[in-house]
Design an enzyme around this catalytic site. Sequence first.
Site, PDB file in Angstrom:
ATOM      1  N   CYS A 386       0.820  -1.213   0.000  1.00  0.00           N
ATOM      2  CA  CYS A 386       0.000   0.000   0.000  1.00  0.00           C
ATOM      3  C   CYS A 386       0.856   1.265   0.000  1.00  0.00           C
ATOM      4  O   CYS A 386       0.438   2.299  -0.539  1.00  0.00           O
ATOM      5  CB  CYS A 386      -0.932  -0.007   1.208  1.00  0.00           C
ATOM      6  SG  CYS A 386      -2.330  -1.152   1.048  1.00  0.00           S
ATOM      7  N   VAL A 387       2.048   1.203   0.592  1.00  0.00           N
ATOM      8  CA  VAL A 387       2.959   2.348   0.511  1.00  0.00           C
ATOM      9  C   VAL A 387       3.229   2.676  -0.954  1.00  0.00           C
ATOM     10  O   VAL A 387       3.175   3.843  -1.373  1.00  0.00           O
ATOM     11  CB  VAL A 387       4.279   2.069   1.255  1.00  0.00           C
ATOM     12  CG1 VAL A 387       5.287   3.190   0.993  1.00  0.00           C
ATOM     13  CG2 VAL A 387       4.043   1.917   2.747  1.00  0.00           C
TER      14      VAL A 387
END
EC number: 2.1.1.79
Length: 421
Positions: A386-387
Site C-alpha cells: 500500500c505504501v
Amino acid sequence: MTLARVFEQLAGAEAPVEFTAYDGSRAGVPGADIRFDVRSPYAVSYLLHSPGALGLARAYVTGMIDVNGDMITALTTMQQVLSDVTPRDKARIAGGVLRDPLLRAAASRRLDPPPQEAPFSRIPAWLRHSKKRDARAISHHYDVSNTFYEWVLGPSMAYTCACYPHEGATLEEAQFTKHDLVAKKLGLKPGMRLLDVGCGWGGMVMHAAKEYGVKALGVTLSKQQAEWAQKAIADRGLSDLAEVRHMDYRDVAETGFDAVSSIGLTEHIGKKNLPAYFSFLHGKLKKGGRMLNHTITRPDNTSPSRKENGFINRYVFPDGELEGPGYVQCQMNDAGFEIRHQENLREHYARTLTGWCENLDAHWDEAVAEVGEGTARVWRVYMAGCVLGFNQNWIQLHQTLGVKLEDDGTSRMPLRPDWGS
C-alpha cells in the site's frame, strides 16, 4: 533449471535482487540489498497457477518464500516483474521447470490457498453487504488481536490515514493532527453531538470528547474494537461524553446530531449502497450540520471498484470497494449534502503506512507469537504494497466535507476555511 534460476527468469537477470533456494542454487546479483529465499519447490506452483502478484503473495504468506531486507524496497524493486510476465514468458519458464523432475511434480500440483485467505472473498457482488455478511467481513480483518494492533498502530490506535503537520512529525503527532483536522472541519464545539460511524478503537470519539467537550457516539462492527474502546474511554475518564457501541451503523436509532464523521468506512459500503449510505447519514444530521467523509479512493472514476483476484480482496479487505473521488462526491451531493471542501492526503497515507511497517518490524517476533506467522506475513506485505500504491498514485485518500443546509439555504460555513492548512 535450478529453482533460483526460475525466479531469476521471472525477475530478469538485471533486477538488483539476489535469489537463493533450498537446493543450494543461487542467482541474481550477489550481495544485493534484497534477497528472496525460496524454501520450497511448491512456490513454483503458486506462481504458475495464481493470477498476477497473487501467486507471489501466496508463496510469501505460506513461508515458501522469504524476503530479506526492507519489504517496501523489495516490492518497489519487484513491482513491475509479475505484471510484465506474459503468457509466452510463463510458457518458457514452465518449459524449463518441466525438465526438472522435482520442479515438474511441484508445478503440476495445484495448491489450496493459504488459510489466511478469506473463504468468502469470491462471493458474487450481488450477495455482498448484507448486515450479516458485512459483520463477517469486518471481523475477518479487525478481530485479529487488539494487542497486535497496539504494536502496529502505536498508542493512538488509529487505523486510518494520519495527517503530518511537518516533515519531522511522528506518527502519533500526525494521528492527533488528523483527528483535530476532522474536528475543525466539522466545526465541533462544547455541547455538540457527534456520530462517528466505523469508529474503530474510538480515536475520533475520544478526541472529540476530550479536546472539544463534544458528546460523541461511535459505532463499529468489530466486537474487539468496541470492547477496547469502551475500556479506554473509562480509563481516560470520558464516559460522560464518549461511547462506542458494537453495532451496524444502520441500526443507530438516535438522530439530530450536530456532526457526523465517517473515517475509513466508505470503502466497506459497496458502490451500489453509497446512495443509501449518504442519505442515511444526511438524515442523522440537524440542519446546518456537517459531515466529513474520509476514504480511500481510486485516482479516477473509470477503474474497476475492486480486483476480484487481488491480494487485498482475498486476504485483507474482503468485499472492499474503492470509487473515484468524483463519484463519491456526486453521491454525497445527490444525497443532499452541499460540498464545501475536498482534499487529497495521498502522500500522508504513504507515510502513515511506512510508520506501521516500521512498528510491525520492531515487534515482529511478538506479532508472530500473537497472531501466527501467516497473518503477520499478510500484514507485512499488504502494508508495504500500500505504501507503493499511495506513493505512485494507484490509490488516493480524500476528505470531503459536506453540509446539510438550512431550509433557506444557509450553510453556517465560514467565508473561508478556518481549520488551517
